[in-house]
Design a protein around this motif. Structure first.
Motif, short mmCIF file in Angstrom:
data_model
loop_
_atom_site.label_atom_id
_atom_site.label_comp_id
_atom_site.label_asym_id
_atom_site.label_seq_id
_atom_site.Cartn_x
_atom_site.Cartn_y
_atom_site.Cartn_z
N TRP A 146 0.88 -1.18 0.00
CA TRP A 146 0.00 0.00 0.00
C TRP A 146 0.91 1.23 0.00
O TRP A 146 1.89 1.27 0.74
CB TRP A 146 -0.86 0.02 1.27
CG TRP A 146 -1.73 -1.18 1.41
CD1 TRP A 146 -1.41 -2.35 2.03
CD2 TRP A 146 -3.06 -1.34 0.91
NE1 TRP A 146 -2.47 -3.23 1.94
CE2 TRP A 146 -3.50 -2.64 1.27
CE3 TRP A 146 -3.94 -0.52 0.20
CZ2 TRP A 146 -4.76 -3.13 0.95
CZ3 TRP A 146 -5.19 -1.01 -0.12
CH2 TRP A 146 -5.60 -2.29 0.24
N SER A 147 0.54 2.23 -0.77
CA SER A 147 1.46 3.37 -0.82
C SER A 147 0.78 4.72 -0.75
O SER A 147 1.44 5.75 -0.83
CB SER A 147 2.31 3.31 -2.08
OG SER A 147 1.51 3.58 -3.20
N GLY A 148 -0.55 4.73 -0.63
CA GLY A 148 -1.23 6.03 -0.59
C GLY A 148 -2.32 6.01 0.47
O GLY A 148 -2.14 5.48 1.56
N ASN A 149 -3.46 6.58 0.10
CA ASN A 149 -4.59 6.65 1.03
C ASN A 149 -5.74 5.77 0.58
O ASN A 149 -6.91 6.09 0.80
CB ASN A 149 -5.04 8.11 1.13
CG ASN A 149 -3.97 8.98 1.77
OD1 ASN A 149 -3.63 8.82 2.93
ND2 ASN A 149 -3.39 9.88 0.98
N GLU A 150 -5.40 4.64 -0.06
CA GLU A 150 -6.44 3.79 -0.65
C GLU A 150 -7.46 3.33 0.39
O GLU A 150 -8.62 3.11 0.07
CB GLU A 150 -5.81 2.57 -1.33
CG GLU A 150 -4.94 2.89 -2.55
CD GLU A 150 -3.53 3.30 -2.16
OE1 GLU A 150 -3.21 3.31 -0.96
OE2 GLU A 150 -2.74 3.61 -3.07
N ARG A 151 -6.99 3.10 1.63
CA ARG A 151 -7.92 2.60 2.66
C ARG A 151 -8.49 3.73 3.50
O ARG A 151 -9.14 3.49 4.52
CB ARG A 151 -7.20 1.57 3.54
CG ARG A 151 -6.92 0.28 2.77
CD ARG A 151 -6.09 -0.69 3.59
NE ARG A 151 -4.73 -0.22 3.78
CZ ARG A 151 -3.76 -0.93 4.36
NH1 ARG A 151 -4.01 -2.14 4.79
NH2 ARG A 151 -2.54 -0.45 4.48
N GLY A 152 -8.22 4.97 3.08
CA GLY A 152 -8.77 6.13 3.79
C GLY A 152 -10.29 6.14 3.72
O GLY A 152 -10.89 5.52 2.83
#
Ligand SMILES: Cc1cc2nc3c(=O)[nH]c(=O)nc-3n(C[C@H](O)[C@H](O)[C@H](O)COP(=O)(O)OP(=O)(O)OC[C@H]3O[C@@H](n4cnc5c(N)ncnc54)[C@H](O)[C@@H]3O)c2cc1C
Length: 486
Positions: A146-152
């Motif tokens: 995971w490298s961003g805010n995908e699960r935000g």
């Protein structure tokens, strides 16, 4: 010849002798330039590729090397993740902020699987290992994370979350060097005329059309001719402190990261030819509080004692918000259950310690009833597994209830590490055609990578992998478009 100014293109009619004659001239040999040159030569063009340093690499070679890819890549599938181009596009639109280019997000998401295959065809190796931890890169050889805010909270409602950072098979932060070694080998297998130690100084024009560049090589100014197009792939401008002060002053106290080549030369040459530069104030600016992920269980507050972000967000979103607080003051409150080891990167100094929230508040100089109220509210909801204000994930949500409590100072003026690079650049079409302020393509001029305003245009919406993903993907498109000419 008198002083050559990148912002003043030279009339090609003044050239006495052309040093080299090509169809496509690519300036800058990082990720974008390598990919542009490969695609242009594969489309049948005679290609020259110029680089000011003594070898190709650029900032790409210094990078962790994560590439933002999705839509159900073989790596994602092998690691048990479902993804689709539609989800990837929806994520890009949700995360990227108001200045996102929807057309760019669309072609990028829908072209991602083909781009993965193309990178593999160039020799880039991805493995089928997934890293689940909260880190800035995969700490060993793992490709996927995971490298961003995908699960935000907002993003996961807009798009099914999936990890999309793909690091080439390489140890920890060596992904960028490995990627560039592979792309250099792919360039060397082709009849591309590579000139290193060659600095492009300014563009050459016939009327409005860009037809080449004047360059310094071996201390001599030489003229390169490009019959179909010049592709500017010179990186960003974070190392040009005057340009940063002028266009992106918010970044000026952050630590510039990148190669010495990030001088903005490509952007200046494009401006000189009549191009527009957009989003020049935008940049990746980070403050790194994880690893360890334990610190995501802490609570960020500003000088008013108020929370301002979910503490499990991507570090560039955190950096963006820390810098946006009044007087650029940002702190993190942790308890002794969290503070088991110093943070690996940021090493934020401990400003104050207290046995109670009230003691911490008083001794650190917050107004009475501010910080303590924030932490009491946080704890009340965290005990119920909720964060109604910022929607931190339950993985990192727990009450701060193990005194003593510490206030870590994440303010930029402490001198802690706020790495930064620029995201603004020349306005282009999705095929890299450089546009004038009125949106008209400049004949013969293309740009890609951080010389252009590409897919990542907002520090708040950035995810690791977007810049190299953008540089490789849109570098390819610019190379192909330059062969078609315009
Ligand atoms: C430490 C670090 C880690 C990073 N990690 C990641 C990551 O994991 N994933 C990600 O997506 N992004 C990452 N980034 C950002 C990313 O590396 C860059 O934004 C991206 O590689 C830029 O690619 P580019 O091709 O546009 O530029 P570059 O790779 O910088 O290439 C530009 C080239 O142009 C040359 N040049 C400049 N001016 C001239 C001139 N006048 N004449 C001739 N040549 C010229 C430069 O010397 C350089 O070689 C990281 C950056 C850093 C610093």
């Amino acid at each position: 010849m008198t002083t050559i100014d990148p912002c003043r293109p030279v009339d090609a009619g003044t050239v006495d002798e052309w040093f080299e004659d090509s169809d496509v001239l690519v300036i800058g040999y990082g990720a974008a330039g390598a990919c542009a040159a490969i695609e242009a030569v594969d489309a049948g063009a005679r290609v020259s590729l110029l680089e000011v340093a003594s070898a190709g690499g650029g900032t790409t070679a210094l990078a962790g090397g994560q590439i933002y890819l999705g839509g159900g890549t073989p790596v994602q599938r092998a690691c048990g993740f479902e993804d689709s181009a539609a989800d990837m596009e929806a994520y890009l639109l949700a995360a990227a902020g108001a200045n996102v280019d929807p057309q760019r997000a669309h072609v990028y998401a829908h072209g991602s699987l083909e781009h993965f295959d193309w990178l593999v065809a160039q020799g880039v190796r991805f493995n089928h290992e997934y890293y689940a931890g909260k880190h800035t890169n995969t700490p060993e050889y793992q490709t996927l994370t995971w490298s961003g805010n995908e699960r935000g909270y907002a993003e996961s409602r807009a798009a099914r979350p999936a990890p999309r950072a793909h690091k080439p098979h390489a140890f920890w932060e060596e992904g960028g060097a490995t990627l560039m070694a592979t792309l250099r080998a792919a360039v060397e297998r082709r009849p591309i005329r590579v000139h290193v130690d060659t600095r492009a100084l300014t563009l050459l024009r016939e009327g409005e059309r860009v037809v080449g560049a004047l360059c310094r090589q071996d201390g001599v100014v030489r003229a390169w001719r490009a019959r179909r197009g010049v592709v500017l792939c010179c990186g960003g401008f974070v190392m040009n402190r005057e340009m940063v002060a002028r266009y992106a002053p918010r970044l000026k106290d952050a630590t510039p990261i990148g190669s010495p080549g990030d001088t903005g030369a490509g952007i200046l040459m494009g401006l000189g030819a009549g191009g527009a530069a957009i989003d020049m104030n935008e940049g990746f600016v980070s403050v790194v509080w994880y690893p360890s992920g334990e610190f995501c269980k802490g609570v960020f507050v500003n000088e008013q004692g108020q929370r301002f972000v979910n503490e499990d967000c991507y570090h560039a979103r955190g950096g963006h918000h820390c810098l946006n607080q009044s007087n650029r003051k940002a702190y993190m409150v942790v308890d002794s259950g969290i503070y088991t080891e110093p943070p690996l990167y940021a090493a934020a100094p401990v400003l104050q310690v207290g046995e109670t929230f009230e003691e911490l508040e008083r001794d650190a100089g917050f107004a009475e009833g501010t910080l303590s109220a924030t932490l009491a509210t946080y704890n009340r909801f965290a005990r119920a597994g909720e964060d109604p204000l910022f929607h931190k994930s339950r993985d990192f949500l727990r009450p701060l209830d193990q005194p003593p409590f510490a206030l870590l100072d994440f303010s930029i003026d402490t001198g802690i590490f706020y790495p930064s690079f620029t995201l603004g650049g020349l306005d282009t079409t999705i095929d890299g055609e450089v546009l004038t302020p009125s949106g008209i393509p400049i004949p013969g001029l293309y740009a890609a990578g951080r010389t252009s305003a590409g897919l990542p245009r907002s520090g708040e919406g950035y995810a690791s992998g977007m810049s190299i993903g953008d540089a490789t993907f849109f570098g390819r498109r610019a190379g192909r478009a330059a062969v078609r000419g315009g």
